[in-house]
Motif scaffolding. Structure first.
Motif, PDB file in Angstrom:
ATOM      1  N   MET A   1      51.795  22.134  33.749  1.00  0.00           N
ATOM      2  CA  MET A   1      51.042  21.312  34.695  1.00  0.00           C
ATOM      3  C   MET A   1      51.044  19.892  34.165  1.00  0.00           C
ATOM      4  SD  MET A   1      46.949  21.376  35.647  1.00  0.00           S
ATOM      5  CE  MET A   1      47.001  22.607  36.951  1.00  0.00           C
ATOM      6  N   LYS A   2      51.378  18.945  35.044  1.00  0.00           N
ATOM      7  CA  LYS A   2      51.311  17.548  34.665  1.00  0.00           C
ATOM      8  C   LYS A   2      50.553  16.785  35.747  1.00  0.00           C
ATOM      9  CE  LYS A   2      53.696  13.308  34.847  1.00  0.00           C
ATOM     10  NZ  LYS A   2      54.707  12.672  35.702  1.00  0.00           N
ATOM     11  N   ASP A   3      49.550  16.055  35.320  1.00  0.00           N
ATOM     12  CA  ASP A   3      48.771  15.258  36.259  1.00  0.00           C
ATOM     13  C   ASP A   3      48.112  16.124  37.325  1.00  0.00           C
ATOM     14  OD1 ASP A   3      48.033  12.587  36.199  1.00  0.00           O
ATOM     15  OD2 ASP A   3      49.276  12.083  37.924  1.00  0.00           O
TER      16      ASP A   3
ATOM     17  N   PHE B   1      40.184  13.889  30.327  1.00  0.00           N
ATOM     18  CA  PHE B   1      41.587  13.659  29.997  1.00  0.00           C
ATOM     19  C   PHE B   1      42.468  14.043  31.187  1.00  0.00           C
ATOM     20  CE2 PHE B   1      39.991  12.874  25.975  1.00  0.00           C
ATOM     21  CZ  PHE B   1      40.963  12.643  25.017  1.00  0.00           C
ATOM     22  N   TYR B   2      43.678  13.486  31.221  1.00  0.00           N
ATOM     23  CA  TYR B   2      44.624  13.870  32.267  1.00  0.00           C
ATOM     24  C   TYR B   2      44.947  15.345  32.149  1.00  0.00           C
ATOM     25  CZ  TYR B   2      45.474   8.974  33.464  1.00  0.00           C
ATOM     26  OH  TYR B   2      45.322   7.686  33.869  1.00  0.00           O
ATOM     27  N   ALA B   3      45.154  15.969  33.298  1.00  0.00           N
ATOM     28  CA  ALA B   3      45.435  17.403  33.338  1.00  0.00           C
ATOM     29  C   ALA B   3      46.917  17.656  33.082  1.00  0.00           C
ATOM     30  CB  ALA B   3      44.997  17.986  34.677  1.00  0.00           C
ATOM     31  N   ASP B   4      47.335  17.390  31.853  1.00  0.00           N
ATOM     32  CA  ASP B   4      48.665  17.739  31.364  1.00  0.00           C
ATOM     33  C   ASP B   4      48.484  18.966  30.489  1.00  0.00           C
ATOM     34  OD1 ASP B   4      49.353  15.416  32.631  1.00  0.00           O
ATOM     35  OD2 ASP B   4      50.113  14.390  30.856  1.00  0.00           O
ATOM     36  N   ILE B   5      48.834  20.144  31.021  1.00  0.00           N
ATOM     37  CA  ILE B   5      48.507  21.414  30.378  1.00  0.00           C
ATOM     38  C   ILE B   5      49.733  22.318  30.410  1.00  0.00           C
ATOM     39  CG2 ILE B   5      46.964  23.424  30.412  1.00  0.00           C
ATOM     40  CD1 ILE B   5      44.977  21.688  32.025  1.00  0.00           C
ATOM     41  N   ILE B   6      50.021  22.952  29.288  1.00  0.00           N
ATOM     42  CA  ILE B   6      51.123  23.902  29.220  1.00  0.00           C
ATOM     43  C   ILE B   6      50.617  25.224  28.664  1.00  0.00           C
ATOM     44  CG2 ILE B   6      52.811  22.050  28.924  1.00  0.00           C
ATOM     45  CD1 ILE B   6      52.975  22.807  25.953  1.00  0.00           C
ATOM     46  N   ALA B   7      51.451  26.253  28.764  1.00  0.00           N
ATOM     47  CA  ALA B   7      51.073  27.562  28.224  1.00  0.00           C
ATOM     48  C   ALA B   7      52.285  28.236  27.609  1.00  0.00           C
ATOM     49  CB  ALA B   7      50.473  28.450  29.310  1.00  0.00           C
ATOM     50  N   VAL B   8      52.015  29.010  26.559  1.00  0.00           N
ATOM     51  CA  VAL B   8      53.044  29.823  25.910  1.00  0.00           C
ATOM     52  C   VAL B   8      52.533  31.252  25.800  1.00  0.00           C
ATOM     53  CG1 VAL B   8      54.086  27.909  24.641  1.00  0.00           C
ATOM     54  CG2 VAL B   8      52.192  29.192  23.609  1.00  0.00           C
TER      55      VAL B   8
ATOM     56  N   GLY C   1      41.778  17.156  40.857  1.00  0.00           N
ATOM     57  CA  GLY C   1      42.739  16.076  41.012  1.00  0.00           C
ATOM     58  C   GLY C   1      43.673  16.061  39.823  1.00  0.00           C
ATOM     59  N   ASN C   2      43.729  14.939  39.122  1.00  0.00           N
ATOM     60  CA  ASN C   2      44.626  14.852  37.960  1.00  0.00           C
ATOM     61  C   ASN C   2      43.869  14.853  36.638  1.00  0.00           C
ATOM     62  OD1 ASN C   2      43.490  12.299  37.999  1.00  0.00           O
ATOM     63  ND2 ASN C   2      45.409  11.221  37.615  1.00  0.00           N
ATOM     64  N   GLN C   3      42.601  15.277  36.662  1.00  0.00           N
ATOM     65  CA  GLN C   3      41.791  15.261  35.447  1.00  0.00           C
ATOM     66  C   GLN C   3      41.202  16.631  35.122  1.00  0.00           C
ATOM     67  OE1 GLN C   3      38.788  12.171  35.871  1.00  0.00           O
ATOM     68  NE2 GLN C   3      40.042  10.799  34.616  1.00  0.00           N
ATOM     69  N   ILE C   4      40.984  16.835  33.828  1.00  0.00           N
ATOM     70  CA  ILE C   4      40.278  18.020  33.361  1.00  0.00           C
ATOM     71  C   ILE C   4      38.778  17.779  33.534  1.00  0.00           C
ATOM     72  CG2 ILE C   4      39.752  19.438  31.343  1.00  0.00           C
ATOM     73  CD1 ILE C   4      42.556  18.724  30.279  1.00  0.00           C
ATOM     74  N   ILE C   5      38.111  18.724  34.175  1.00  0.00           N
ATOM     75  CA  ILE C   5      36.668  18.594  34.425  1.00  0.00           C
ATOM     76  C   ILE C   5      35.855  19.343  33.378  1.00  0.00           C
ATOM     77  CG2 ILE C   5      34.797  19.069  36.058  1.00  0.00           C
ATOM     78  CD1 ILE C   5      36.714  16.790  36.832  1.00  0.00           C
ATOM     79  N   SER C   6      36.314  20.532  33.018  1.00  0.00           N
ATOM     80  CA  SER C   6      35.573  21.300  32.016  1.00  0.00           C
ATOM     81  C   SER C   6      36.530  22.203  31.243  1.00  0.00           C
ATOM     82  CB  SER C   6      34.470  22.146  32.665  1.00  0.00           C
ATOM     83  OG  SER C   6      35.023  23.190  33.448  1.00  0.00           O
ATOM     84  N   VAL C   7      36.140  22.471  29.997  1.00  0.00           N
ATOM     85  CA  VAL C   7      36.908  23.362  29.125  1.00  0.00           C
ATOM     86  C   VAL C   7      35.915  24.286  28.449  1.00  0.00           C
ATOM     87  CG1 VAL C   7      38.453  23.529  27.143  1.00  0.00           C
ATOM     88  CG2 VAL C   7      38.642  21.576  28.703  1.00  0.00           C
ATOM     89  N   GLY C   8      36.108  25.583  28.612  1.00  0.00           N
ATOM     90  CA  GLY C   8      35.159  26.505  28.006  1.00  0.00           C
ATOM     91  C   GLY C   8      35.630  27.941  28.084  1.00  0.00           C
ATOM     92  N   HIS C   9      34.643  28.854  28.003  1.00  0.00           N
ATOM     93  CA  HIS C   9      34.937  30.275  28.091  1.00  0.00           C
ATOM     94  C   HIS C   9      34.840  30.734  29.541  1.00  0.00           C
ATOM     95  CE1 HIS C   9      34.921  30.695  23.752  1.00  0.00           C
ATOM     96  NE2 HIS C   9      33.798  30.002  23.716  1.00  0.00           N
TER      97      HIS C   9
END
Length: 458
Positions: free
Chosen positions: A450-452, A425-432, A84-92
């Protein structure tokens, strides 16, 4: 408004022709006109459908690494799951469940960061427009500008902004349209009309006296200031701004001279805080900065002439400092061509070096610094150019990123939902295209947004 078709009088001519046709055909034409949605409606529905489709299943983002902005370090081999609009997990990548029903977005050699934030923009204005002519733009025209610039800002990777002044609640309307899913843009904290003394920096001083033109944010005296804060909130403001000193781009104000009294500043701060809102003070000059800090203002904008006492006061009070240290380059290079009066260009020359020195000394002193660029003094979408200047004038790359993420999130009281890549946290994610801690200029070229939980740029 940007999504509506331009006017075409051939449609009007066609409607007159229809009147000459038979009644059944006229009835059919009328039915079609009622049934067919407008172009704007189609665009809004398409955007909403895209958002829904993206959020129907979990999204797995794979990348070479991500930046833990709070710790100021890069983590290699990134895998982030969004639901949805949230981060569920962050890892490898090796830790991700193999059998998950993911929509996989493989960003290969890119590095992920939380969406960055700009705490000082003016979405309804464009630096490229003629300076004086643009002051006569109608509110609808300014709103169209805000819609355009909101999109440009989002595509530059800025998923949250604070708009610190616009006429006619134009940016508040833009914010509401974004929140309703009708147009793309960042999350917006908008102040409505910036408060000003009569003849102050945020008043309309360019008009002739017989025009009796007074800016909508003008308020003199503590109770008038309170009333104006309440009025802004009535019409949708979710932040407040007051102009404590003179400024660069106003007429008849000395850039460093205090305008509002400390009593008036305290009234504005008290009224904003009573309603749960954060308040910013435009303040170039030393006395105005100190008065704003003592009055309980949450953030000081510009901070051009800060002495050591002012910096110590900011550190002790926990006041956030927002220094727009990039835009001077644009003003001095293009201001004259854009019709900026020479008097205003001369004022810019007065503050540019002093402001960068204040930024450097405040950073060394450990003051709370946020990213604020004053977009509209330079073109929207170029916000990321300020990162490299922040590093040039005293910050580490990690500090510059923290100013635009965790620090800005804390200022607007969103530290538990925005500014980090963390579960919940809200799934506001960017990449460079590389590690920004090694090359901060990469923040000028954001390649994924990515926003929301919705991908806007890939």
């Amino acid at each position: 408004m940007m999504l509506q078709r331009p006017y075409d009088d051939s449609q009007q001519r066609a409607s007159f022709s229809l009147l000459a046709l038979t009644k059944p055909l006229s009835t059919l034409a009328l039915a079609l006109a009622v049934v067919l949605p407008s172009y704007a409606q189609v665009q809004a529905e398409t955007l909403a459908q895209s958002q829904t489709q993206q959020q129907e299943q979990d999204t797995l983002l794979l990348a070479k690494g991500y930046v833990d902005v709070a710790k100021g370090k890069t983590i290699e081999d990134a895998a982030i799951v969004v639901r949805g609009n949230q981060i569920i997990s962050v890892g490898h990548q090796g830790s991700v469940a193999k059998l998950g029903d993911y929509r996989v977005v493989d960003l290969k050699d890119k590095y992920l960061l939380p969406g960055v934030m700009d705490m000082h923009v003016h979405l309804s204005s464009d630096a490229e427009d003629n300076f004086l002519e643009s002051m006569n733009y109608s509110i609808p025209r300014q709103t169209v500008k805000a819609v355009k610039n909101a999109r440009s800002t989002l595509m530059a990777g800025f998923t949250t902004v604070r708009d610190l002044g616009a006429s006619g609640y134009s940016v508040i309307a833009t914010r509401d349209a974004i929140d309703a899913g009708e147009i793309p843009g960042p999350r917006i904290w908008a102040v409505g009309h910036a408060l000003s003394i009569t003849g102050g920096h945020c008043d309309d001083n360019f008009a002739a006296p017989e025009a009796h033109s007074v800016a909508a944010g003008v308020a003199d005296g503590p109770w008038a200031v309170r009333q104006k804060v309440r009025e802004n909130i009535k019409y949708g403001a979710n932040a407040i701004k007051i102009c404590a000193t003179g400024g660069v781009f106003s007429k008849g104000t000395k850039v460093g001279v205090q305008q509002y009294s400390e009593q008036e500043l305290a009234a504005a701060a008290d009224e904003a805080h009573r309603r749960g809102l954060v308040i910013a003070a435009h303040a170039h000059g030393t006395s105005g900065i100190k008065a704003a800090i003592r009055a309980g203002i949450d953030s000081i904008e510009h901070c051009s002439f800060m002495d050591e006492e002012a910096i110590k006061m900011a550190v002790k009070a926990g006041t956030y400092l927002s220094c727009d240290i990039y835009n001077t380059e644009y003003t001095l290079a293009f201001g004259e061509a854009n019709g900026v009066p020479q008097a205003n260009i001369e004022k810019e020359k007065q503050v540019s070096k002093a402001q960068r020195d204040s930024f450097r000394r405040a950073t060394l002193a450990g003051a709370k610094m946020v990213f604020g660029s004053d977009a509209a003094i330079y073109p929207h979408g170029d916000n990321g150019k300020q990162f490299s200047r922040m590093v040039t004038f005293g910050m580490t790359p990690a500090q510059a990123l923290q100013a635009a993420t965790v620090n800005s999130a804390a200022l607007i009281q969103q530290e538990d939902t925005l500014g980090q890549l963390k579960p919940g946290f809200y799934a506001d994610i960017i990449a460079v295209d590389g590690d920004p801690l090694a090359d901060i200029s990469l923040m000028e070229r954001v390649s994924f947004v990515m926003k929301d939980g919705v991908i806007y740029k890939d």
